[in-house]
Scaffold this active site. Sequence first.
Site, PDB file in Angstrom:
ATOM      1  N   HIS A 228       0.861  -1.183   0.000  1.00 29.12           N
ATOM      2  CA  HIS A 228       0.000   0.000   0.000  1.00 29.12           C
ATOM      3  C   HIS A 228       0.897   1.232   0.000  1.00 29.12           C
ATOM      4  CE1 HIS A 228      -3.256   2.722   0.674  1.00 29.12           C
ATOM      5  NE2 HIS A 228      -2.696   3.191   1.762  1.00 29.12           N
TER       6      HIS A 228
ATOM      7  N   ASP B  46       1.201   5.051  -0.244  1.00 31.65           N
ATOM      8  CA  ASP B  46       0.519   6.343  -0.172  1.00 31.65           C
ATOM      9  C   ASP B  46       1.191   7.361  -1.093  1.00 31.65           C
ATOM     10  OD1 ASP B  46      -1.571   5.934   1.757  1.00 31.65           O
ATOM     11  OD2 ASP B  46       0.016   5.669   3.246  1.00 31.65           O
TER      12      ASP B  46
ATOM     13  N   ASP C 227      -7.596   1.589   2.080  1.00 38.37           N
ATOM     14  CA  ASP C 227      -7.268   2.496   3.195  1.00 38.37           C
ATOM     15  C   ASP C 227      -8.198   3.685   3.390  1.00 38.37           C
ATOM     16  OD1 ASP C 227      -5.767   3.235   5.422  1.00 38.37           O
ATOM     17  OD2 ASP C 227      -4.298   4.376   4.270  1.00 38.37           O
TER      18      ASP C 227
ATOM     19  N   HIS D 107      -5.867   9.810  -0.585  1.00 39.52           N
ATOM     20  CA  HIS D 107      -6.586   9.810   0.695  1.00 39.52           C
ATOM     21  C   HIS D 107      -5.788  10.393   1.863  1.00 39.52           C
ATOM     22  CE1 HIS D 107      -4.749   5.758   0.362  1.00 39.52           C
ATOM     23  NE2 HIS D 107      -4.496   5.904   1.641  1.00 39.52           N
TER      24      HIS D 107
HETATM   25 ZN   LIG Z   1      -3.042   4.996   2.763  1.00 37.13          ZN
END
Ligand SMILES: [Zn+2]
Length: 929
Positions: free
Chosen positions: A52, A54, A176, A426
Amino acid sequence: MAALVRRRSLYLLLSVCPFLLGPGANGGRCGYQACPAIKPGMLNVHLVPHTHDDVGWLKTVDQYYYGGQTNTQRAGVQYILDSVITELQADPRRRFIYVEVAFFYRWWRQQSDSMKELVKQLVDEGRLEFVNGGWCMNDEATTHYSSIIDQMTLGFQFLNNTFGKCGRPRVAWHIDPFGHSREQASLFAQMGFDGFFFGRLDYQDKRNRENEREMEQVWRASVNLPEPSADLFTGVLPNGYNPPRMFCWDMLCSDEPIKDDKNLDEYNVDQIVYYFNQTAYKQATHYRTNHIIMTMGSDFHFQDANMWYKNLDKLIKYVNAAQETGSNVNVLYSTPSCYLYELNRANLTWSVKSDDFFPYADGPHEFWTGYFTSRPALKRYERLSNNFLQVCNQLEVLAAADSRSGPYGVGDSSVLRKAMAVAQHHDAVSGTEKQHVANDYAKKLARGWEQCEVLVSNALSSLSGMKQNFIFCDQLNISVCHGIEELSKFTVTLYNPLARAVNVYVRIPVNGTEYTVHDPRAGLVPNQYIRVTFDAHTGLINGIENLLKNLSLPITQSFHWYTASTGDKVSSQPSGAYIFRPKQEQPLPTAKNVKTYTVQTDLFQEVYQNFSAWCSQVVRLYKDQQFVELEWTVGPIPVGDGVGKEVISRFDTSLKTKGIFYTDSNGREILTRRRDYRPTWKLEQTEPVAGNYFPVNSRIYMKDSKMQLTVLTDRSQGGSSIKDGSLELMVHRRLLCDDNRGVGEALSEPGYDGKGLVVRGKHLVFLDTVSASAELHRLQAQAEYMAPWTVMAQGTGTAYSSRPKHIAEFSALKEELPPNVHLLTLAQWDSQSFLIRLEHQFEMGESSVYSKPITVDLANLFSTFKIISVEEMSLGFNQRKEDVSRLKWRTGPAKDSVKSASSRKDSSKHEVVLNPMEIRTFRVRIQYL
Ligand SMILES: [Zn+2]
Ligand SMILES: *[C@@H]1O[C@H](CO)[C@@H](O)[C@H](O)[C@H]1NC(C)=O
Ligand SMILES: *[C@@H]1O[C@H](CO)[C@@H](O)[C@H](O)[C@H]1NC(C)=O
Ligand SMILES: *[C@@H]1O[C@H](CO)[C@@H](O)[C@H](O)[C@H]1NC(C)=O
Ligand SMILES: *[C@@H]1O[C@H](CO)[C@@H](O)[C@H](O)[C@H]1NC(C)=O
Ligand SMILES: *[C@@H]1O[C@H](CO)[C@@H](O)[C@H](O)[C@H]1NC(C)=O
Ligand SMILES: *[C@@H]1O[C@H](CO)[C@@H](O)[C@H](O)[C@H]1NC(C)=O
């Protein structure tokens, strides 16, 4: 031929690897056919190796790509991709999914041709699979649908251009984001996704779903679009997006590796196999089929992919070996789409849901409703940047090559497009990033603006035949427009990106009051609609009247603040960037009495209200507008008293609202909200204020049988109705504690002078009959997010030599579109084609006039070019509409009420019929006239 060449070069590159030239895992097919074999009678455990990544959070997106700043976070995406590709090569059974195209694209540009060929082969064989496939994994609470669609389209474009059909993601993957909007699911369905998986939902909702085996169901994400066009199979992942306990084998984890040499100490294969079997069976009790999914990875995992794969290889080997001695568990490398495919093949009947997943709480008193408002200036700048991007896109089409290269230099819309896509992440527009990362998002947007300013200047001079000394007021966001105040004479150019005419007031900071305005079309329509009354004693608004409709409503509007909790005996949870937790139910007034003064001109009336040194408002009525404009200025919020504050604007009325109010979903369909209530499960409320906050992207309203009070916002904010007849919007927040969700900073924005952020914004307030309200707020909301763009120029300019004559007014349309049709996108796609999206912007039943199907003749729309071919595409523009074929799911009755709509067919190729809330996407080829 191409395949042969590719194989040969691979052979040279990988001659050490015996697997590749053998039968291979699946003979070079991607998609569902490439899925691994399962064992029908067993419990099949789909291991999904994933990372994941970001697109900015504790570090900027570029810092994450390279992996510097290791003291902040040990996270470098380039190493992940390098390492994973090597490990995938080593064994064709291994799988990996990748999500964030913003990173993949950075990596791809730096690879050699042979590496690119290798990666293409992995994608062609389904061993490396793209899921979701947007530029980022966007936030769902604070994003506008226009920008969600754009950021997904940008990611899809890269994947299609780079990998063709095998790069098309089939599964949406929002593991997420902090709660899930219904509109997001609807958009995903319209993009052709077969299913959707996510990780975060309210802890009570999750517990109920586990008990009822309702972790997976069909989300009916629109009450307007006909079934199943907005239906999306939706699955809740078992463990957020993390691996099960004891099975985390990343370099960032500390679980024990599998120690499988019996001659060495600490041999643990038997324990691992035993514990894995327990874990798998326990998880299976919450799910309905004999397939379960385990997410093997987490934030920035796989920087050393060998650690993961080596242990997963062993896990698979030893768990499956136990089948010979009676074990019924079959574990395999898989992907979300292969798991989804097995769920589909199970041919069960799935339950249906039609509400959303807001607000999200991960425990009692822990509502993630603060980020609906966090970083309000960034949220506004993001929304305004979308406005400019749409203007830039349109002018690029209208002025063609003249826009990209002209008297002002070389302009490029892609810089702003990418910056906007990154800003949807996000931890970007959500406001949950560190301060330096927030600055980086704003900087990237500003760089995009610079490029679009060149493009827009070129385009305007080309279209008008005038070369002018353009001045862009790109600091209007802080009410500064350098370069205008000194001038005695200047030209104002307005570009209206809507496909219909609008009346707008343009405010320009000038020096003095003696200005004469020369309008190419003079004349205003004076009007009296709305009246606002003030309490003579307190100076607060105490009523709004709609004279035309003979409606009058006592309203007290004022600013209050909640004291941010720093944790207490009930719960240690403080308010922070993510979480809203007020200390008290009753917020404190910023002032009981306010000083006011009034300004009146022929065009508008203004009442200035001064609440305190850090809170003021201008109440503004324009002659021909049907709303009251409240322009508020809040900040720097004082925190010298050691108290964090969360500031709201509140409207108190006597409307009998019975706990009901309404909020929009990403700027589109409206959802009904009810205080202390969730439509599909019984809520145990722990936070009477924060637990009733919902995302407001563009509007919130309440009504009784007679009238409706609607507030439009200029950015995303949190909002609620804590008491009947009352509406509130949180406008700004400044906090002194971190809320323990990882960002590691208190949300206390310094502003540009370091003294604390000052935020200015607008609420447009409508009071009207219930039946007339939707028409007003739908049309005005679109006019706000796609507002006319104002460009100033010094003097009047000189004729631009390549153009015959100066044109003072220009329209790209032959005639304006009807009010219910919105030109959502008009943009250059590639050298030969353009992207056009038309949207029906009304819901069914909202308007007796506009909530009807409407026909638009594409061929006859534009004045500057002729459309020579039209191809309808899916919403994300990566498939022709006629090629879209989604998995079908059998559904049972819905738990909550769901209406269903019917659709109408087009009568000819260019005549496009739009049904309520429908968006239709076209790839067109054109000829300039
Ligand atoms: Zn995230
Ligand atoms: C997708 O890629 C293919 C080539 O691989 C190209 O022919 C097609 O036009 C692309 N689609 C779009 C919408 O760009
Ligand atoms: C796996 O766990 C299930 C459920 O606890 C149990 O019935 C089964 O015997 C276990 N199998 C093995 C091989 O341990
Ligand atoms: C799915 O189930 C339905 C109802 O039980 C049945 O009619 C249908 O044939 C099944 N389809 C497949 C592909 O098994
Ligand atoms: C105002 O816009 C500039 C770019 O033009 C940006 O850098 C800045 O962050 C914005 N400020 C606020 C308070 O929105
Ligand atoms: C405004 O105008 C006055 C008088 O013409 C001049 O002295 C002053 O410098 C101007 N201010 C700005 C900011 O240009
Ligand atoms: C306006 O409303 C008031 C109170 O609802 C009512 O008494 C009055 O008759 C109305 N006037 C008109 C012109 O409809």
